[in-house]
Motif scaffolding. Sequence first.
Motif, short mmCIF file in Angstrom:
data_model
loop_
_atom_site.label_atom_id
_atom_site.label_comp_id
_atom_site.label_asym_id
_atom_site.label_seq_id
_atom_site.Cartn_x
_atom_site.Cartn_y
_atom_site.Cartn_z
N TYR A 206 0.84 -1.20 0.00
CA TYR A 206 0.00 0.00 0.00
C TYR A 206 0.88 1.26 0.00
CZ TYR A 206 -3.60 3.37 1.47
OH TYR A 206 -4.45 4.45 1.55
N THR A 207 1.86 1.29 0.89
CA THR A 207 2.71 2.47 1.03
C THR A 207 3.56 2.69 -0.21
OG1 THR A 207 2.80 2.19 3.43
CG2 THR A 207 4.51 3.56 2.42
N THR A 208 4.12 1.62 -0.75
CA THR A 208 4.99 1.77 -1.93
C THR A 208 4.20 2.20 -3.16
OG1 THR A 208 4.81 -0.60 -2.39
CG2 THR A 208 6.70 0.12 -1.10
N LEU A 209 2.98 1.69 -3.30
CA LEU A 209 2.14 2.11 -4.42
C LEU A 209 1.70 3.56 -4.26
CD1 LEU A 209 0.75 1.16 -7.05
CD2 LEU A 209 -1.22 0.47 -5.66
N GLU A 210 1.36 3.93 -3.04
CA GLU A 210 0.93 5.29 -2.76
C GLU A 210 2.05 6.29 -3.05
OE1 GLU A 210 -1.48 7.47 0.85
OE2 GLU A 210 0.22 6.20 1.38
N ARG A 211 3.29 5.92 -2.71
CA ARG A 211 4.43 6.83 -2.88
C ARG A 211 5.01 6.79 -4.28
NH1 ARG A 211 7.75 5.59 2.78
NH2 ARG A 211 6.24 6.56 4.20
N GLY A 212 4.55 5.83 -5.08
CA GLY A 212 5.06 5.74 -6.44
C GLY A 212 6.33 4.92 -6.56
N THR A 213 6.72 4.21 -5.50
CA THR A 213 7.89 3.35 -5.56
C THR A 213 7.64 2.17 -6.49
OG1 THR A 213 8.37 3.95 -3.26
CG2 THR A 213 9.57 2.07 -4.18
N VAL A 214 6.39 1.72 -6.55
CA VAL A 214 5.98 0.72 -7.53
C VAL A 214 4.78 1.28 -8.29
CG1 VAL A 214 6.80 -1.25 -6.17
CG2 VAL A 214 4.41 -0.52 -5.97
N ASP A 215 4.60 0.80 -9.51
CA ASP A 215 3.49 1.26 -10.35
C ASP A 215 2.29 0.32 -10.30
OD1 ASP A 215 4.98 3.50 -11.51
OD2 ASP A 215 6.16 1.94 -12.51
N ALA A 216 2.56 -0.96 -10.00
CA ALA A 216 1.49 -1.94 -9.98
C ALA A 216 1.89 -3.10 -9.08
CB ALA A 216 1.18 -2.45 -11.39
N ALA A 217 0.88 -3.79 -8.56
CA ALA A 217 1.14 -4.92 -7.67
C ALA A 217 0.15 -6.03 -7.97
CB ALA A 217 1.01 -4.49 -6.21
N SER A 218 0.63 -7.27 -7.87
CA SER A 218 -0.23 -8.42 -8.12
C SER A 218 -0.57 -9.12 -6.81
CB SER A 218 0.44 -9.42 -9.07
OG SER A 218 1.58 -9.99 -8.47
N PHE A 219 -1.84 -9.49 -6.69
CA PHE A 219 -2.35 -10.27 -5.56
C PHE A 219 -3.46 -11.18 -6.08
CE2 PHE A 219 -1.01 -6.78 -2.50
CZ PHE A 219 -0.15 -7.57 -1.76
N PRO A 220 -3.84 -12.19 -5.30
CA PRO A 220 -5.01 -12.99 -5.70
C PRO A 220 -6.23 -12.08 -5.80
CG PRO A 220 -3.77 -14.16 -4.03
CD PRO A 220 -3.16 -12.77 -4.12
N TYR A 221 -7.01 -12.28 -6.82
CA TYR A 221 -8.13 -11.42 -7.20
C TYR A 221 -9.42 -11.96 -6.58
CZ TYR A 221 -11.09 -9.05 -10.75
OH TYR A 221 -12.00 -8.28 -11.42
N THR A 222 -10.31 -11.12 -6.02
CA THR A 222 -10.18 -9.71 -5.70
C THR A 222 -9.93 -9.51 -4.21
OG1 THR A 222 -12.56 -9.52 -5.23
CG2 THR A 222 -11.88 -9.10 -7.48
N TYR A 223 -10.04 -10.61 -3.47
CA TYR A 223 -10.10 -10.46 -2.02
C TYR A 223 -8.82 -9.90 -1.42
CZ TYR A 223 -7.37 -14.71 -0.94
OH TYR A 223 -6.38 -15.64 -0.81
N ALA A 224 -7.65 -10.30 -1.96
CA ALA A 224 -6.39 -9.84 -1.37
C ALA A 224 -6.16 -8.36 -1.66
CB ALA A 224 -5.23 -10.68 -1.89
N HIS A 225 -6.51 -7.90 -2.87
CA HIS A 225 -6.34 -6.48 -3.19
C HIS A 225 -7.16 -5.60 -2.25
CE1 HIS A 225 -5.46 -8.54 -7.06
NE2 HIS A 225 -4.53 -7.62 -7.17
N VAL A 226 -8.39 -6.02 -2.01
CA VAL A 226 -9.25 -5.24 -1.12
C VAL A 226 -8.79 -5.36 0.32
CG1 VAL A 226 -11.61 -4.95 -0.27
CG2 VAL A 226 -11.20 -5.37 -2.71
N ALA A 227 -8.33 -6.55 0.70
CA ALA A 227 -7.84 -6.75 2.07
C ALA A 227 -6.68 -5.81 2.38
CB ALA A 227 -7.42 -8.20 2.26
N TYR A 228 -5.83 -5.58 1.37
CA TYR A 228 -4.70 -4.67 1.56
C TYR A 228 -5.02 -3.23 1.15
CZ TYR A 228 -1.75 -8.68 2.60
OH TYR A 228 -1.21 -9.81 3.19
N LYS A 229 -6.29 -2.99 0.82
CA LYS A 229 -6.82 -1.65 0.55
C LYS A 229 -6.18 -0.95 -0.64
CE LYS A 229 -8.14 -1.01 5.39
NZ LYS A 229 -8.09 -0.12 6.59
N LEU A 230 -5.73 -1.74 -1.61
CA LEU A 230 -5.11 -1.11 -2.79
C LEU A 230 -6.11 -0.31 -3.60
CD1 LEU A 230 -2.63 -3.81 -4.13
CD2 LEU A 230 -2.37 -2.16 -2.27
N HIS A 231 -7.40 -0.66 -3.49
CA HIS A 231 -8.42 0.07 -4.24
C HIS A 231 -8.53 1.53 -3.80
CE1 HIS A 231 -10.33 -1.34 -0.56
NE2 HIS A 231 -11.28 -0.44 -0.73
#
Length: 347
Positions: A206-231
Motif C-alpha cells: 500500500y505504502t509503496t504504491l501510494e508513494r510511487g515506488t511501484v506502479d502496480a502490484a499483483s495479488f489474488p483477485y479480488t479479495y487480497a487487493h481489497v484486504a490490503y486496501k489497494l483500491h
Amino acid sequence: MVLRGILAGAALAVVGSFGVSVTAVPANAAEIIDGPKVNWNFAVWGKRRAFTEGMEYAAEQVKERTGGKFTITMGYGSFSKPKETLDGVKLGATQGAMFCNFYHPGKNPAFMVFTLPFLPLGDPDVRIRVTRKLYEHPALVADMDRWNAMTYVSTILPQYEFFGRGKEPHKPEDFAGMRVRAGGGIGSAMEKLGATLSTVPATEVYTTLERGTVDAASFPYTYAHVAYKLHEIADWFTGNLSPGTSECPAVFNKDAYAALPQQYKDLLMGMRDEIYAVQKKAYADIDAKNLPMLREKLTEITYTEEQRADFQEKAGKVVWDEWVKDNPKLPGQELIDLILSEAKASM
C-alpha cells in the motif's frame, strides 16, 4: 458466509465442482457415522477467510456427521509457522495442514509447475480438474512423500491480477519500464516484458504504491487487493489478464490417515466435491461484493482471447521453457503438457 449449520431432518444440496449435485447429511439423521473418538490438528495461518472456508466446512461436517466422534481442530498459527507446515506434518505434530508452494520451492519442486505464468487455469472448474490429475502424477506424489504427506484438496487460489496507478497496460509492451510487485512465475513473466521487479512484503505494498515506488502490484483477485486496501489508491485494475496463480493444498499425514477407520476415510474422500463447491462460493461471494465497488472507483482493463494469447506467447511459454531447462531432474515438460491437455479437455 458459506454452507453451514445444517437443519435437523433436512438434506442440503450442494453443486459439486463438475455441476454434480451432492448431499450433506444432517448430523442427527439415521445415517450418522459411528466410530472411535479421533481428533486431528490442522495447521493453517492468518485468520479464517475465503481461503480457508473449504477446510472449515470439512471440519464442521466431519464433526456433524460423526456426532462429534471425529473432529478436526483448525489451528490458525497455533501449530506451525506458514513456511513450516509440511515439517509439522512430517513430524506428526499435526495430522493435516495447508501449505503454499511458493513459500518453499525447494520443499515441493514439482508443485512449482502451478506457479508458471499464463497457464489456462483461470476457470475454477478447470483448475479443479487439472489439480486432481496433477496430484496423481508420480513427481507430485514424490514431493509429498518426502514429508509423509498426501494431498487432499486444493484451495483453488484465484488468479492473480494487477492493481496500479498511472500508465494502463493494455498490451504486453505497456509493462515495459513499469515497476511491479510480483513474485514467482508472474515476476519472471513481467521481467520478460521489460518490467522492473520489486519484492516488497505484502504489508508494505500500500505504502509503496501510494508513494510511487511501484506502479502496480499483483495479488489474488479480488479479495487480497481489497484486504490490503489497494483500491483506495489505485487508478486501474486488470480484470481478466490471469497472469498466474499459486498452489496451496490441504494435505494429511499419511500415517494418521492410514490409522483412520474406513468409515472416516470414506467420509473425508466422499465430501471433496462439497468442499470445492464451498470454496468456489466463498471466492464468488467476495467478488460479488468487491467488483461493483471496484468498477465504480477504478478503471477495469479487460483483454480479448487474442490479447491474452499474445501475453502467453511473449511472457508465458518462454518462462515455461526456462523452468523445464533449469529443473532437469523433473519431468517438467510432461507436467506442463498434462496441464494443457487436461485444461483443454475440460473446456
